[in-house]
Scaffold this motif. Structure first.
Motif, mmCIF file in Angstrom:
data_model
loop_
_atom_site.group_PDB
_atom_site.id
_atom_site.type_symbol
_atom_site.label_atom_id
_atom_site.label_comp_id
_atom_site.label_asym_id
_atom_site.label_seq_id
_atom_site.Cartn_x
_atom_site.Cartn_y
_atom_site.Cartn_z
ATOM 1 N N LEU A 186 0.861 -1.187 0.000
ATOM 2 C CA LEU A 186 0.000 0.000 0.000
ATOM 3 C C LEU A 186 0.889 1.224 0.000
ATOM 4 C CD1 LEU A 186 -2.933 -0.595 2.542
ATOM 5 C CD2 LEU A 186 -2.999 -0.770 0.052
ATOM 6 N N ASP A 187 0.525 2.198 -0.818
ATOM 7 C CA ASP A 187 1.385 3.369 -0.995
ATOM 8 C C ASP A 187 0.549 4.645 -0.918
ATOM 9 O OD1 ASP A 187 3.330 5.178 -1.644
ATOM 10 O OD2 ASP A 187 3.638 4.484 -3.696
ATOM 11 N N ASN A 188 0.592 5.302 0.259
ATOM 12 C CA ASN A 188 -0.025 6.614 0.426
ATOM 13 C C ASN A 188 -1.524 6.612 0.092
ATOM 14 O OD1 ASN A 188 0.140 9.346 1.157
ATOM 15 N ND2 ASN A 188 0.370 9.986 -0.969
ATOM 16 N N VAL A 189 -2.246 5.677 0.703
ATOM 17 C CA VAL A 189 -3.679 5.542 0.440
ATOM 18 C C VAL A 189 -4.475 6.371 1.443
ATOM 19 C CG1 VAL A 189 -5.642 3.955 0.417
ATOM 20 C CG2 VAL A 189 -3.458 3.270 -0.600
ATOM 21 N N SER A 190 -5.278 7.287 0.932
ATOM 22 C CA SER A 190 -6.174 8.090 1.768
ATOM 23 C C SER A 190 -7.585 8.004 1.195
ATOM 24 C CB SER A 190 -5.732 9.553 1.805
ATOM 25 O OG SER A 190 -4.455 9.696 2.400
ATOM 26 N N LEU A 191 -8.555 7.857 2.070
ATOM 27 C CA LEU A 191 -9.952 7.854 1.622
ATOM 28 C C LEU A 191 -10.851 8.199 2.798
ATOM 29 C CD1 LEU A 191 -11.711 5.105 2.609
ATOM 30 C CD2 LEU A 191 -10.067 4.011 1.122
ATOM 31 N N GLU A 192 -12.069 8.576 2.482
ATOM 32 C CA GLU A 192 -13.069 8.893 3.499
ATOM 33 C C GLU A 192 -14.402 8.313 3.051
ATOM 34 O OE1 GLU A 192 -14.843 13.010 5.066
ATOM 35 O OE2 GLU A 192 -12.778 12.628 5.744
ATOM 36 N N VAL A 193 -14.971 7.466 3.900
ATOM 37 C CA VAL A 193 -16.254 6.834 3.614
ATOM 38 C C VAL A 193 -17.288 7.415 4.563
ATOM 39 C CG1 VAL A 193 -17.486 4.656 3.341
ATOM 40 C CG2 VAL A 193 -15.005 4.736 2.957
ATOM 41 N N GLU A 194 -18.340 7.971 3.991
ATOM 42 C CA GLU A 194 -19.346 8.661 4.794
ATOM 43 C C GLU A 194 -20.270 7.676 5.499
ATOM 44 O OE1 GLU A 194 -19.428 11.863 5.370
ATOM 45 O OE2 GLU A 194 -17.668 12.165 4.080
ATOM 46 N N PRO A 195 -20.917 8.115 6.602
ATOM 47 C CA PRO A 195 -21.853 7.240 7.304
ATOM 48 C C PRO A 195 -22.930 6.688 6.369
ATOM 49 C CG PRO A 195 -21.403 9.198 8.607
ATOM 50 C CD PRO A 195 -20.759 9.420 7.274
ATOM 51 N N ARG A 196 -23.129 5.373 6.439
ATOM 52 C CA ARG A 196 -24.146 4.638 5.674
ATOM 53 C C ARG A 196 -23.890 4.627 4.167
ATOM 54 N NH1 ARG A 196 -30.061 4.874 8.641
ATOM 55 N NH2 ARG A 196 -29.278 4.587 10.760
ATOM 56 N N GLU A 197 -22.708 5.030 3.764
ATOM 57 C CA GLU A 197 -22.342 4.939 2.353
ATOM 58 C C GLU A 197 -21.927 3.505 2.037
ATOM 59 O OE1 GLU A 197 -19.435 7.212 -0.876
ATOM 60 O OE2 GLU A 197 -18.923 7.262 1.250
ATOM 61 N N MET A 198 -22.210 3.082 0.808
ATOM 62 C CA MET A 198 -21.715 1.804 0.302
ATOM 63 C C MET A 198 -20.585 2.107 -0.672
ATOM 64 S SD MET A 198 -23.783 -1.412 -1.292
ATOM 65 C CE MET A 198 -22.958 -2.908 -1.838
ATOM 66 N N PHE A 199 -19.360 1.841 -0.210
ATOM 67 C CA PHE A 199 -18.158 2.188 -0.964
ATOM 68 C C PHE A 199 -17.530 0.911 -1.503
ATOM 69 C CE2 PHE A 199 -13.717 3.190 -1.583
ATOM 70 C CZ PHE A 199 -13.726 4.496 -2.059
ATOM 71 N N GLY A 200 -17.375 0.824 -2.819
ATOM 72 C CA GLY A 200 -16.812 -0.353 -3.449
ATOM 73 C C GLY A 200 -15.329 -0.183 -3.738
ATOM 74 N N LEU A 201 -14.568 -1.253 -3.534
ATOM 75 C CA LEU A 201 -13.153 -1.285 -3.897
ATOM 76 C C LEU A 201 -12.981 -2.254 -5.060
ATOM 77 C CD1 LEU A 201 -11.132 -1.492 -0.542
ATOM 78 C CD2 LEU A 201 -11.095 0.383 -2.190
ATOM 79 N N VAL A 202 -12.417 -1.777 -6.153
ATOM 80 C CA VAL A 202 -12.175 -2.625 -7.315
ATOM 81 C C VAL A 202 -10.720 -2.479 -7.737
ATOM 82 C CG1 VAL A 202 -14.572 -2.462 -8.089
ATOM 83 C CG2 VAL A 202 -12.871 -0.841 -8.973
ATOM 84 N N GLY A 203 -10.244 -3.454 -8.485
ATOM 85 C CA GLY A 203 -8.874 -3.413 -8.966
ATOM 86 C C GLY A 203 -8.412 -4.803 -9.339
ATOM 87 N N PRO A 204 -7.341 -4.900 -10.113
ATOM 88 C CA PRO A 204 -6.822 -6.208 -10.503
ATOM 89 C C PRO A 204 -6.344 -7.005 -9.292
ATOM 90 C CG PRO A 204 -5.810 -4.416 -11.778
ATOM 91 C CD PRO A 204 -6.557 -3.786 -10.652
ATOM 92 N N ASN A 205 -6.149 -8.308 -9.491
ATOM 93 C CA ASN A 205 -5.572 -9.134 -8.432
ATOM 94 C C ASN A 205 -4.228 -8.552 -7.995
ATOM 95 O OD1 ASN A 205 -7.656 -10.964 -8.459
ATOM 96 N ND2 ASN A 205 -6.655 -12.377 -9.853
#
Length: 254
Positions: free
Chosen positions: A18-37
């Motif tokens: 992992l390299d410098n990952v920042s994110l913010e997920v709001e209350p009751r939000e459905m946040f998807g993570l996608v990406g290659p293997n």
């Protein structure tokens, strides 16, 4: 409950996962993570769940640093469903789900009928009441996956993290689990391989080589350029004539 990450880094044997990952997920939000293997989705989820401490950066739960929270307190707020979790113990499906109540049990607060009710409801939510007394080793891969999800639901979390929860499930249970997750009054971060399933998230984040390279509504993020550069595929957007929803049909980049 809000979940956020600030400049997370994670390194194994000199390799930065992992390299410098920042994110913010709001209350009751459905946040998807996608990406290659191998893009870092599972590593990120484990850091967000507090199972690993980042080499650098911080995870915050409602602006409270997870590093300053006790493990029991984290488990009362955050539940993680991993891809693979097994046991050689001779336990039943109901006993596995009951483990979700562990963070709430104390010497002055032993197991009660309320805990029984939570476990039964969780089993019903994943359509596993009829197999609740089956031994773990007799369950299929899909049945075990549903039990893992039920165990997380029994924690009654405010933040639910799921690592490819539809793996091993037949199409009927894929749809029912995703519908259930969508309806829960909790904050959800869900890693998905199926990009068409990711289209139903409020927002998605695209992981590649350990970095979070794009975040936004699915229709704005999953562009033909992004799909070609990150996933190595062409995609055609098809509209369903019944409800106007869109699905993607994929072709390999020649």
């Amino acid at each position: 409950m809000k979940l956020s990450a600030e400049q997370l880094e994670w390194t194994v044997q000199g390799r930065r996962l992992l390299d410098n990952v920042s994110l913010e997920v709001e209350p009751r939000e459905m946040f998807g993570l996608v990406g290659p293997n191998g893009s870092g989705k599972t590593t990120l989820l484990r850091l967000l769940a507090g199972l690993r401490k980042p080499r650098r950066g911080a995870v915050m739960v409602d602006d409270r640093a997870m590093s300053g929270m006790r493990r029991r307190d984290i488990a009362r707020h955050v539940a993680l469903v991993e891809q693979q979790a097994d046991t050689t113990d001779r336990v039943t499906a109901r006993q596995v789900v009951s483990l979700g109540r562990t963070p709430f049990l104390l010497p002055l607060r032993p197991w009660s009928s309320d805990d029984d009710a939570v476990v039964e409801r969780a089993l019903g939510d994943v359509d596993m009441r009829h197999l609740a007394d089956r031994l773990w080793h007799t369950l299929s891969g899909g049945e075990r996956q549903r039990i893992h999800i039920a165990r997380a639901l029994a924690q009654q979390p405010k933040i639910l993290l799921l690592d490819e929860p539809t793996n091993h499930l037949d199409i009927r249970h894929q749809l029912s689990i995703l519908q259930l997750v969508r309806q829960l009054p909790v904050t959800v971060v869900i890693a998905l391989h199926d990009l068409n399933q990711a289209m139903n998230c409020d927002r998605i984040g695209v992981m590649d080589k350990g970095r979070l390279i794009d975040v936004g509504p699915p229709g704005q993020v999953l562009t033909s350029t992004r799909l070609r550069h990150t996933f190595g595929v062409h995609a055609d957007l098809i509209e369903d004539p019944l409800d106007g929803s869109h699905i993607m049909r994929f072709r390999n980049v020649v």
